[in-house]
Design an enzyme around this catalytic site. Structure first.
Site, PDB file in Angstrom:
ATOM      1  N   ARG A   1      58.391  32.764  74.798  1.00 50.82           N
ATOM      2  CA  ARG A   1      58.128  32.463  73.397  1.00 50.82           C
ATOM      3  C   ARG A   1      57.351  31.161  73.191  1.00 50.82           C
ATOM      4  O   ARG A   1      56.502  31.079  72.313  1.00 50.82           O
ATOM      5  CB  ARG A   1      59.455  32.375  72.621  1.00 50.82           C
ATOM      6  CG  ARG A   1      60.002  33.713  72.219  1.00 50.82           C
ATOM      7  CD  ARG A   1      61.220  33.549  71.351  1.00 50.82           C
ATOM      8  NE  ARG A   1      61.726  34.862  70.948  1.00 50.82           N
ATOM      9  CZ  ARG A   1      62.850  35.047  70.277  1.00 50.82           C
ATOM     10  NH1 ARG A   1      63.593  34.004  69.948  1.00 50.82           N
ATOM     11  NH2 ARG A   1      63.242  36.249  69.945  1.00 50.82           N
TER      12      ARG A   1
ATOM     13  N   GLU B   1      62.046  42.749  75.513  1.00 49.44           N
ATOM     14  CA  GLU B   1      61.380  41.696  74.761  1.00 49.44           C
ATOM     15  C   GLU B   1      60.674  40.757  75.737  1.00 49.44           C
ATOM     16  O   GLU B   1      60.817  40.882  76.959  1.00 49.44           O
ATOM     17  CB  GLU B   1      62.371  40.948  73.866  1.00 49.44           C
ATOM     18  CG  GLU B   1      62.979  41.836  72.791  1.00 49.44           C
ATOM     19  CD  GLU B   1      63.854  41.090  71.809  1.00 49.44           C
ATOM     20  OE1 GLU B   1      63.718  39.859  71.713  1.00 49.44           O
ATOM     21  OE2 GLU B   1      64.684  41.732  71.159  1.00 49.44           O
TER      22      GLU B   1
ATOM     23  N   HIS C   1      59.515  30.579  66.477  1.00 50.38           N
ATOM     24  CA  HIS C   1      59.270  32.007  66.701  1.00 50.38           C
ATOM     25  C   HIS C   1      57.788  32.272  66.503  1.00 50.38           C
ATOM     26  O   HIS C   1      57.207  31.841  65.506  1.00 50.38           O
ATOM     27  CB  HIS C   1      60.106  32.858  65.755  1.00 50.38           C
ATOM     28  CG  HIS C   1      60.206  34.288  66.216  1.00 50.38           C
ATOM     29  ND1 HIS C   1      59.168  35.177  66.075  1.00 50.38           N
ATOM     30  CD2 HIS C   1      61.199  34.962  66.838  1.00 50.38           C
ATOM     31  CE1 HIS C   1      59.531  36.339  66.577  1.00 50.38           C
ATOM     32  NE2 HIS C   1      60.752  36.235  67.063  1.00 50.38           N
TER      33      HIS C   1
ATOM     34  N   ARG D   1      64.437  29.216  74.884  1.00 48.76           N
ATOM     35  CA  ARG D   1      65.413  30.315  74.929  1.00 48.76           C
ATOM     36  C   ARG D   1      64.741  31.646  75.250  1.00 48.76           C
ATOM     37  O   ARG D   1      63.747  32.022  74.630  1.00 48.76           O
ATOM     38  CB  ARG D   1      66.140  30.429  73.584  1.00 48.76           C
ATOM     39  CG  ARG D   1      67.107  31.601  73.501  1.00 48.76           C
ATOM     40  CD  ARG D   1      67.884  31.571  72.205  1.00 48.76           C
ATOM     41  NE  ARG D   1      67.040  31.791  71.048  1.00 48.76           N
ATOM     42  CZ  ARG D   1      66.803  32.992  70.483  1.00 48.76           C
ATOM     43  NH1 ARG D   1      67.327  34.075  71.025  1.00 48.76           N
ATOM     44  NH2 ARG D   1      66.051  33.085  69.413  1.00 48.76           N
TER      45      ARG D   1
ATOM     46  N   HIS E   1      62.664  28.211  64.527  1.00 49.95           N
ATOM     47  CA  HIS E   1      63.566  29.352  64.670  1.00 49.95           C
ATOM     48  C   HIS E   1      64.911  29.015  65.312  1.00 49.95           C
ATOM     49  O   HIS E   1      65.950  29.438  64.819  1.00 49.95           O
ATOM     50  CB  HIS E   1      62.858  30.426  65.498  1.00 49.95           C
ATOM     51  CG  HIS E   1      63.626  31.689  65.676  1.00 49.95           C
ATOM     52  ND1 HIS E   1      64.103  32.433  64.615  1.00 49.95           N
ATOM     53  CD2 HIS E   1      64.001  32.362  66.808  1.00 49.95           C
ATOM     54  CE1 HIS E   1      64.729  33.505  65.065  1.00 49.95           C
ATOM     55  NE2 HIS E   1      64.701  33.479  66.395  1.00 49.95           N
TER      56      HIS E   1
END
Length: 497
Positions: free
Chosen positions: A268, A110, A224, A363, A328
């Protein structure tokens, strides 16, 4: 010891299982049904399965880089060094991770991970499988689980937490305990558009604030990047981009390459901000293009996403999907040490409600499930150890953000308080992109709402009060951090973009 665990996500259930195995008398309470909460919605997976060329040191470096340098190195080291044991524990408790033909765990990649090190289950149903297995393990262990029961407040005696006040079926109940574990999740329902379920209303953080526990990093709210536009928010896992999907503007151009050399696999916060800017520029959602993966691969690797998108009228094997960011994950929360201890003796916290220091300002994908498993187990091990004297100190002002002095506004009176009004206010002014003027307006409005006590008769009333308290603390934290870092973006940094 008598232990009360509030929450049935990965952190709470892990803490409950390990505590009972150490001989403690454990009661678990949950506002919904057992297994409700954010854990079961996690699609991407759990980080920590390292292959050739990878290492715990590289996982730690990726975590710190994604966190914009603000993660606590000791907490990150604890996380990555405990990954093998945490994954083995989950497997032993019945989690069926996806494996290859030889029986080895499949590893996915990811954004912001340099290596494929993420285990998944059911393709994109990792959280659901973990929730199922841990819920079954708790049931087999005979641990008491009290469902549809809300944590209202913490009871203190002689400077330590000694129990909880609960609300069930409109009636209050007080339970004594030698230790309380907060595992109630985050506060995604502060915002009008979020991937979090309905009950994610900051209950544990609010209870800790009222008790005077120290909280920090509430300004760091992760949005997100890829949530299906229109209808109820549905998350499209970052693993989709990890498999090769790209983000396109309305002309078909890969705009993320303009802001980061890793493009769609940048951290992100970078990707979400790029999407938000592009959406504002073109006045429409951007597009997530996974067509190059083909129908067979998409259905096999992402069966849940494949089913839901088709139910909503999309064939993502043939056409890109419209996406926008949504709230998120909360990187901040109740401050803890490396064993989940808070600033109040007898009170522990784990999972998203806690600020362990692992995530910093942003994160790293798939570290949250790992954090819940690692620190949930550490909480249980620490319960019989002496509380370190002076290790953490409560903040006297933490429980009363409404009492701070704010300049009087000359603007019109704010609208009447409602949950929807609060969510719209937070989304507009304390969301993905922030400004001095917007934060000042939000704080003044929240302060005005808090000046009139809210009713506290029903579960929804208590949720509203919790949201208002956490909103005030979040807006104040965002106003206090004047620079832009990670998920916290102040508008001056956007000039010229």
């Amino acid at each position: 010891m008598r232990i009360i665990v509030a929450g049935t996500g990965i952190a709470g259930l892990t803490a409950a299982l390990h505590a009972q195995e150490r001989g403690h008398d454990v009661t678990v309470v949950t506002k919904g049904a057992s297994g409700d909460g954010c854990t079961r919605y996690a699609q991407g997976g759990i980080a920590g399965v390292r292959g050739p060329g990878d290492s715990a040191a590289q996982h730690a470096a990726d975590t710190i880089a994604a966190g914009a340098g603000l993660a606590d190195p000791a907490a990150v080291e604890t996380l990555v060094r405990s990954a093998d044991a945490a994954l083995a524990d989950l497997i032993a408790r019945g989690v069926a991770f996806d494996r290859d033909a030889s029986g080895q765990l499949l590893r996915g990649r990811e954004a912001a991970h340099r290596h494929a090190r993420i285990a998944h289950a059911g393709g994109d149903a990792t959280g659901a499988e973990i929730s199922r297995a841990l819920t079954d393990a708790v049931r087999r262990a005979g641990i008491r689980v009290v469902e549809r029961t809300m944590l209202v407040d913490l009871h203190e005696d002689a400077g330590a937490v000694r129990g909880v006040r609960l609300l069930r079926d409109g009636k209050y109940d007080d339970l004594d305990a030698d230790a309380v574990v907060l595992a109630t999740g985050g506060a995604g329902r502060l915002f009008s558009r979020t991937t979090n379920p309905e009950g994610t209303t900051g209950d544990g953080i609010a209870a800790a604030l009222r008790a005077g526990a120290r909280v920090s990093d509430l300004e760091f709210v992760q949005f997100h990047p890829t949530v299906l536009a229109g209808g109820d928010p549905f998350l499209l896992s970052e693993a989709v981009r990890g498999e090769g999907a790209t983000l396109l503007d309305e002309t078909g151009r890969r705009f993320c390459l303009d802001v980061h050399p890793d493009g769609e696999l940048a951290p992100r916060d970078v990707v979400a901000q790029a999407i938000a800017r592009q959406c504002a520029l073109q006045g429409s959602p951007v597009l997530l293009d996974a067509t190059m993966l083909g129908a067979r691969t998409l259905a096999r690797r992402f069966p849940t996403i494949d089913r839901v998108t088709r139910e909503r009228g999309f064939d993502w094997s043939r056409e890109p999907l419209p996406v926008t960011p949504a709230a998120h994950y909360l990187m901040g929360g109740v401050d803890t040490d490396l064993d989940g201890r808070t600033s109040i003796p007898g009170l522990f916290a784990g999972g998203e409600v806690a600020r362990t220091g692992v995530h910093g300002a942003n994160r790293l994908a798939s570290n949250s499930l790992l954090e819940g498993a690692v620190f949930g187990a550490r909480v249980a091990r620490a319960m019989t150890e002496p509380w370190p004297v002076g290790a953490m100190q409560a903040s006297a002002a933490a429980g009363s953000p409404a009492s701070e002095h704010l300049p009087l506004s000359t603007a019109a009176a704010p609208p009447a308080f409602s949950r929807a009004a609060l969510q719209e206010l937070m989304s507009a002014h304390v969301g993905l992109l922030r400004s001095d003027a917007g934060l000042a307006h939000a704080r003044q409005t929240l302060h005005a709402w808090a000046a009139t006590p809210l009713p506290l008769s029903t579960l929804a009333d208590h949720e509203n009060a919790n949201l208002l308290l956490v909103a005030q603390a979040t807006a104040s934290a965002a106003a206090a951090r004047t620079d832009s870092v990670g998920a916290h973006v102040r508008e001056p940094a956007l000039i010229g973009v």
